[in-house]
Design an enzyme around this catalytic site. Structure first.
Site, PDB file in Angstrom:
ATOM      1  N   LYS A  21      11.665 -12.971  27.793  1.00  0.00           N
ATOM      2  CA  LYS A  21      11.104 -14.232  28.295  1.00  0.00           C
ATOM      3  C   LYS A  21      11.213 -15.322  27.230  1.00  0.00           C
ATOM      4  O   LYS A  21      11.643 -16.445  27.521  1.00  0.00           O
ATOM      5  CB  LYS A  21       9.636 -13.986  28.691  1.00  0.00           C
ATOM      6  CG  LYS A  21       8.940 -15.166  29.275  1.00  0.00           C
ATOM      7  CD  LYS A  21       7.807 -14.732  30.187  1.00  0.00           C
ATOM      8  CE  LYS A  21       6.503 -14.460  29.472  1.00  0.00           C
ATOM      9  NZ  LYS A  21       5.800 -15.675  29.030  1.00  0.00           N
ATOM     10  N   SER A  22      10.834 -15.005  26.006  1.00  0.00           N
ATOM     11  CA  SER A  22      10.893 -16.013  24.935  1.00  0.00           C
ATOM     12  C   SER A  22      12.317 -16.537  24.768  1.00  0.00           C
ATOM     13  O   SER A  22      12.539 -17.737  24.601  1.00  0.00           O
ATOM     14  CB  SER A  22      10.451 -15.404  23.602  1.00  0.00           C
ATOM     15  OG  SER A  22       9.085 -15.128  23.612  1.00  0.00           O
ATOM     16  N   ARG A  26      13.941 -20.354  25.486  1.00  0.00           N
ATOM     17  CA  ARG A  26      14.644 -21.070  24.415  1.00  0.00           C
ATOM     18  C   ARG A  26      16.083 -21.365  24.800  1.00  0.00           C
ATOM     19  O   ARG A  26      16.632 -22.403  24.424  1.00  0.00           O
ATOM     20  CB  ARG A  26      14.564 -20.265  23.111  1.00  0.00           C
ATOM     21  CG  ARG A  26      13.174 -20.356  22.474  1.00  0.00           C
ATOM     22  CD  ARG A  26      12.913 -19.206  21.524  1.00  0.00           C
ATOM     23  NE  ARG A  26      11.651 -19.316  20.819  1.00  0.00           N
ATOM     24  CZ  ARG A  26      10.445 -19.054  21.329  1.00  0.00           C
ATOM     25  NH1 ARG A  26      10.316 -18.683  22.590  1.00  0.00           N
ATOM     26  NH2 ARG A  26       9.362 -19.161  20.574  1.00  0.00           N
ATOM     27  N   GLY A  91       2.548 -21.414  28.856  1.00  0.00           N
ATOM     28  CA  GLY A  91       2.242 -22.096  27.599  1.00  0.00           C
ATOM     29  C   GLY A  91       3.502 -22.376  26.803  1.00  0.00           C
ATOM     30  O   GLY A  91       3.613 -23.407  26.141  1.00  0.00           O
ATOM     31  N   ARG A 119      -5.990 -23.912  28.275  1.00  0.00           N
ATOM     32  CA  ARG A 119      -5.480 -23.444  26.974  1.00  0.00           C
ATOM     33  C   ARG A 119      -5.382 -24.582  25.949  1.00  0.00           C
ATOM     34  O   ARG A 119      -5.110 -25.719  26.297  1.00  0.00           O
ATOM     35  CB  ARG A 119      -4.144 -22.716  27.184  1.00  0.00           C
ATOM     36  CG  ARG A 119      -4.363 -21.476  28.053  1.00  0.00           C
ATOM     37  CD  ARG A 119      -3.114 -20.695  28.272  1.00  0.00           C
ATOM     38  NE  ARG A 119      -2.621 -20.097  27.050  1.00  0.00           N
ATOM     39  CZ  ARG A 119      -1.451 -19.476  26.953  1.00  0.00           C
ATOM     40  NH1 ARG A 119      -0.679 -19.377  28.024  1.00  0.00           N
ATOM     41  NH2 ARG A 119      -1.064 -18.962  25.822  1.00  0.00           N
ATOM     42  N   GLN A 162       4.832 -20.554  19.177  1.00  0.00           N
ATOM     43  CA  GLN A 162       4.890 -21.740  20.041  1.00  0.00           C
ATOM     44  C   GLN A 162       4.636 -22.999  19.217  1.00  0.00           C
ATOM     45  O   GLN A 162       5.326 -23.999  19.382  1.00  0.00           O
ATOM     46  CB  GLN A 162       3.880 -21.600  21.180  1.00  0.00           C
ATOM     47  CG  GLN A 162       4.245 -20.446  22.112  1.00  0.00           C
ATOM     48  CD  GLN A 162       3.311 -20.308  23.293  1.00  0.00           C
ATOM     49  OE1 GLN A 162       2.340 -21.026  23.426  1.00  0.00           O
ATOM     50  NE2 GLN A 162       3.618 -19.370  24.168  1.00  0.00           N
ATOM     51  N   ASP A 308       1.304  -9.809  22.354  1.00  0.00           N
ATOM     52  CA  ASP A 308       1.276  -9.673  23.822  1.00  0.00           C
ATOM     53  C   ASP A 308       1.108  -8.221  24.271  1.00  0.00           C
ATOM     54  O   ASP A 308       0.887  -7.957  25.453  1.00  0.00           O
ATOM     55  CB  ASP A 308       2.572 -10.247  24.420  1.00  0.00           C
ATOM     56  CG  ASP A 308       2.636 -11.762  24.247  1.00  0.00           C
ATOM     57  OD1 ASP A 308       1.578 -12.398  24.091  1.00  0.00           O
ATOM     58  OD2 ASP A 308       3.751 -12.308  24.268  1.00  0.00           O
ATOM     59  N   LYS A 335      -5.238 -16.759  25.443  1.00  0.00           N
ATOM     60  CA  LYS A 335      -3.985 -16.473  26.160  1.00  0.00           C
ATOM     61  C   LYS A 335      -4.195 -16.811  27.649  1.00  0.00           C
ATOM     62  O   LYS A 335      -5.109 -17.548  27.993  1.00  0.00           O
ATOM     63  CB  LYS A 335      -3.580 -15.011  25.952  1.00  0.00           C
ATOM     64  CG  LYS A 335      -3.162 -14.700  24.522  1.00  0.00           C
ATOM     65  CD  LYS A 335      -1.888 -15.429  24.154  1.00  0.00           C
ATOM     66  CE  LYS A 335      -1.467 -15.154  22.713  1.00  0.00           C
ATOM     67  NZ  LYS A 335      -0.349 -15.986  22.300  1.00  0.00           N
ATOM     68  N   ARG A 339      -8.250 -12.367  26.817  1.00  0.00           N
ATOM     69  CA  ARG A 339      -7.815 -10.972  26.968  1.00  0.00           C
ATOM     70  C   ARG A 339      -8.765  -9.983  26.306  1.00  0.00           C
ATOM     71  O   ARG A 339      -8.775  -8.804  26.681  1.00  0.00           O
ATOM     72  CB  ARG A 339      -6.382 -10.798  26.435  1.00  0.00           C
ATOM     73  CG  ARG A 339      -5.357 -11.443  27.362  1.00  0.00           C
ATOM     74  CD  ARG A 339      -3.925 -11.238  26.924  1.00  0.00           C
ATOM     75  NE  ARG A 339      -3.011 -11.774  27.927  1.00  0.00           N
ATOM     76  CZ  ARG A 339      -1.744 -12.091  27.706  1.00  0.00           C
ATOM     77  NH1 ARG A 339      -1.228 -11.925  26.498  1.00  0.00           N
ATOM     78  NH2 ARG A 339      -0.986 -12.553  28.676  1.00  0.00           N
TER      79      ARG A 339
HETATM   80  C1  S3P Z   1       5.613 -16.879  22.637  1.00  0.00           C
HETATM   81  C2  S3P Z   1       4.773 -16.776  21.561  1.00  0.00           C
HETATM   82  C3  S3P Z   1       3.456 -16.113  21.640  1.00  0.00           C
HETATM   83  C4  S3P Z   1       3.353 -15.183  22.826  1.00  0.00           C
HETATM   84  C5  S3P Z   1       3.857 -15.825  24.080  1.00  0.00           C
HETATM   85  C6  S3P Z   1       5.303 -16.264  23.939  1.00  0.00           C
HETATM   86  C7  S3P Z   1       6.876 -17.625  22.479  1.00  0.00           C
HETATM   87  O1  S3P Z   1       2.456 -17.108  21.746  1.00  0.00           O
HETATM   88  O2  S3P Z   1       2.008 -14.772  22.999  1.00  0.00           O
HETATM   89  O3  S3P Z   1       3.764 -14.907  25.154  1.00  0.00           O
HETATM   90  O4  S3P Z   1       7.784 -17.492  23.314  1.00  0.00           O
HETATM   91  O5  S3P Z   1       6.989 -18.360  21.491  1.00  0.00           O
HETATM   92  P1  S3P Z   1       1.872 -17.823  20.435  1.00  0.00           P
HETATM   93  O6  S3P Z   1       3.001 -18.349  19.705  1.00  0.00           O
HETATM   94  O7  S3P Z   1       0.956 -18.925  20.893  1.00  0.00           O
HETATM   95  O8  S3P Z   1       1.113 -16.749  19.713  1.00  0.00           O
END
Ligand code: S3P
Length: 422
Positions: A21-22, A26, A91, A119, A162, A308, A335, A339
């Site tokens: 997903k990350s 990106r 987020g 958030r 993030q 996560d 989150k 959680r």
């Molecule tokens: C993510 C970073 C994490 C993670 C989120 C995805 C990202 O959050 O919990 O599910 O893709 O950069 P944080 O950077 O706020 O910890």
């Protein structure tokens, strides 16, 4: 939607892990600022990544999609959206896109669903405002008035990829160098991708520096599998796989593999097969067999490497012999849900011995779990973690409001059914 899970005698077989997903977020965001079209193979088709795509479309980016490959065609100039951008539950969409919007001379509002609207956004508003943007909204909706930025040196209070990515993306068009320090190292996908696109990035311990760069190379990439999705099967396998359970194509970037360190602590064996590199990320097939006995400790620099995965690791802890301690994980409270609160309440409803602390959990095991009705509370990872708890619980476990699983793992239920031997 409801998901009903009953006790499994064993799990085994093979799962092709859905795309990271990350990295999908990106690839869309960085594709939108490259100096030509980029081609992405096998992006994640979850709702979170679709939110990123729709927001970028409203800003003028075009996406061509043949079902396997998505081509991102950047806009020559970003357009002014006519309505607020909807980031849904994501987020990552809101925080990373903020970094791109901050340097563009537009005023754009971003909103989200009920969970995202709670958030914290000050963590990105503060550095972006210091760089010269005007960002308002401690929680969404968030309005960004972009403009000419200047580089800053910023110490983030939280280890958050993030926040780090947001500041680095803003730094791409700032005057002078931007440096971001974080308390411990978070996932580094943005740094890896930007470096491959030709940006000048230097990493020194927990600090990352970026020089301005207006000329970023387009890319072709295949998105590997997400270890945060593999995590559910790693825990199911550690508890129930008499025969090996094989997880195909998992991204084993060391900033993401904290769960493998924990599995090592508990005594489970994870064999790496077929190690390879895909687009600058290390990838392997992971084979897990049942053997989880010892409790574990999660703290300090391990936390961002598995942030996560903590809900499902809390499920694992209920089945181990002794006291598991999870601390330094206050971030879990902000989150998709709180959680710490939601996991401890749900596990207690299933009969576990769990104490919630300010920044984590103390869990005494082993305790037999009994089926219960659990509300996923709009949080995909809560829904999936309790589905795994259902595999080792007596009777039926009913996960209510399980639709949120669509945000990151659309075929979770069919994968679950495919490995269960009952
Ligand atoms: C993510 C970073 C994490 C993670 C989120 C995805 C990202 O959050 O919990 O599910 O893709 O950069 P944080 O950077 O706020 O910890």
């Amino acid at each position: 939607m409801k998901l009903v899970v009953t006790r499994a005698q064993a799990v085994s077989g093979e799962i092709v892990i859905p795309s990271d997903k990350s990295l999908t977020h990106r690839s869309y965001l960085l594709g939108a600022i490259a100096n030509g079209p980029s081609r992405i193979e096998n992006p994640l088709r979850g709702e979170d990544c679709e939110s990123t795509r729709h927001c970028l479309e409203q800003l003028g980016t075009r996406f061509e999609d043949d079902g396997t490959f998505v081509t991102v065609i950047p806009a020559t100039e970003w357009s002014q959206p006519t309505e607020p951008l909807d980031c849904g539950n994501s987020g990552t969409t809101m925080r990373l896109l903020s970094g791109l919007l901050a340097s563009r001379p537009r005023t754009v509002t971003m909103k989200g669903d009920a969970s995202l609207s709670r958030r914290p956004m000050k963590r990105i508003a503060k550095p972006l405002n210091e760089m010269g943007a005007v960002v308002t909204g401690e929680t969404p909706p968030l309005t960004i008035q972009g403009g000419q930025l200047h580089g800053i040196t910023y110490h983030s209070e939280v280890a958050s990829a993030q926040v780090k990515s947001c500041v680095l993306l803003a730094g791409l068009r700032a005057e002078g160098k931007t440096v971001l320090h974080e308390p411990t190292k978070s996932r580094d996908h943005t740094e890896r991708m930007l470096t491959a696109m030709g940006a000048s990035i230097t990493v020194d311990g927990n600090a990352v520096a970026i020089e301005p760069s207006f000329d970023l190379k387009p890319f072709e990439m295949r998105v590997p599998g997400d270890i945060s999705s593999a995590a559910f099967w790693l825990v199911a396998g550690a508890l129930l796989a008499e025969q090996p359970l094989t997880l195909i194509g998992v991204n084993v970037n060391p900033t993401r593999t904290g769960i493998l360190d924990v599995l090592n602590q508990v005594g489970a064996t994870v064999v790496h097969r077929n190690p390879r590199e895909e687009n600058g990320e290390p990838v392997a097939d992971l084979e897990i067999t049942r053997d989880a006995t010892k409790p574990f400790v999660i703290e300090g620099s391990l936390v961002p490497r598995l942030i996560d995965e903590i809900p499902v690791l809390a499920v694992l802890a209920t089945q181990l012999n002794g006291e598991t301690i999870i601390r330094d994980a206050r971030e879990l409270r902000v989150k998709e849900t709180d959680r710490i609160g939601v996991v401890s309440a749900g596990l207690r409803a299933m009969g576990a011995n769990v104490e919630a602390t300010e920044d984590g959990f103390v869990i005494q095991g082993p305790t037999p779990l009994k089926g219960a009705t659990i509300d996923a509370s709009g949080d995909h990872r809560i829904g999936m973690a309790f589905a795994i708890a259902g595999l080792v619980a007596d009777g039926h476990t009913v996960i209510e409001n399980a639709d949120s699983i669509q945000t990151s793992y659309p075929n979770f239920e069919s994968h679950l059914r495919s490995i269960v031997k009952s």
